[in-house]
Design a protein around this motif. Structure first.
Motif, PDB file in Angstrom:
ATOM      1  N   UNK A  21      81.132  59.563  87.998  1.00 44.94           N
ATOM      2  CA  UNK A  21      81.810  60.716  87.416  1.00 44.94           C
ATOM      3  C   UNK A  21      80.950  61.490  86.424  1.00 44.94           C
ATOM      4  N   UNK A  22      79.874  60.884  85.932  1.00 40.73           N
ATOM      5  CA  UNK A  22      78.991  61.612  85.019  1.00 40.73           C
ATOM      6  C   UNK A  22      77.899  62.389  85.765  1.00 40.73           C
ATOM      7  N   UNK A  23      77.935  62.351  87.088  1.00 40.69           N
ATOM      8  CA  UNK A  23      76.968  63.104  87.891  1.00 40.69           C
ATOM      9  C   UNK A  23      77.169  64.601  87.681  1.00 40.69           C
ATOM     10  N   UNK A  24      76.075  65.308  87.543  1.00 40.31           N
ATOM     11  CA  UNK A  24      76.149  66.750  87.309  1.00 40.31           C
ATOM     12  C   UNK A  24      76.398  67.506  88.605  1.00 40.31           C
ATOM     13  N   UNK A  25      77.250  68.503  88.509  1.00 40.81           N
ATOM     14  CA  UNK A  25      77.500  69.418  89.612  1.00 40.81           C
ATOM     15  C   UNK A  25      77.187  70.817  89.101  1.00 40.81           C
ATOM     16  N   UNK A  26      77.335  71.831  89.921  1.00 41.17           N
ATOM     17  CA  UNK A  26      77.072  73.203  89.472  1.00 41.17           C
ATOM     18  C   UNK A  26      78.105  73.658  88.441  1.00 41.17           C
ATOM     19  N   UNK A  27      79.253  72.952  88.369  1.00 44.22           N
ATOM     20  CA  UNK A  27      80.316  73.344  87.445  1.00 44.22           C
ATOM     21  C   UNK A  27      80.455  72.362  86.279  1.00 44.22           C
TER      22      UNK A  27
END
Length: 116
Positions: A21-27
């Protein structure tokens, strides 16, 4: 059907305990994105992990000498008599020129046993 039930975001929300859940996404992070997803109270399409439609459904990831690069299969689509195989095999490899060739090293063993 899945888009009416909430789409991929709803599936990801049900799988949240299995995701980073701490993975970065574009948002932002995956957790921030999933916080904005609302699940239906009664969802006939997307089941929670603790109440699967079929406990053994889904996909299986195979690897080993029979599939050194790995393979993904749907176990429900494999007939029970094919879960275990012993017999002759034909081994093919993709070479550097992207051509399929016989894998002579893999053919040295005449029989193999495969269990799903």
């Amino acid at each position: 059907m899945i888009s009416i039930a909430g789409g991929i975001a709803a599936v990801e929300k049900q799988l949240a305990s299995q995701l980073e859940l701490d993975a970065l996404t574009v948002a932002g992070t995956k957790a921030q994105a999933l916080d904005q997803v609302t699940l239906l109270d009664e969802n006939p399409v997307i089941s929670p992990l603790d109440k699967p439609i079929k406990p053994d459904a889904g996909v299986a990831v195979l690897n080993g000498n029979i599939s050194p690069l790995g393979a993904v299969i749907k176990p429900a689509a494999v007939p029970a008599h094919m879960y275990e195989f012993q017999g002759l095999r034909l081994c093919l490899t993709l070479n550097k020129k992207r051509s399929i060739v016989f894998n002579k090293e893999a053919l040295k063993r005449k029989r193999t046993r495969f269990t799903l």
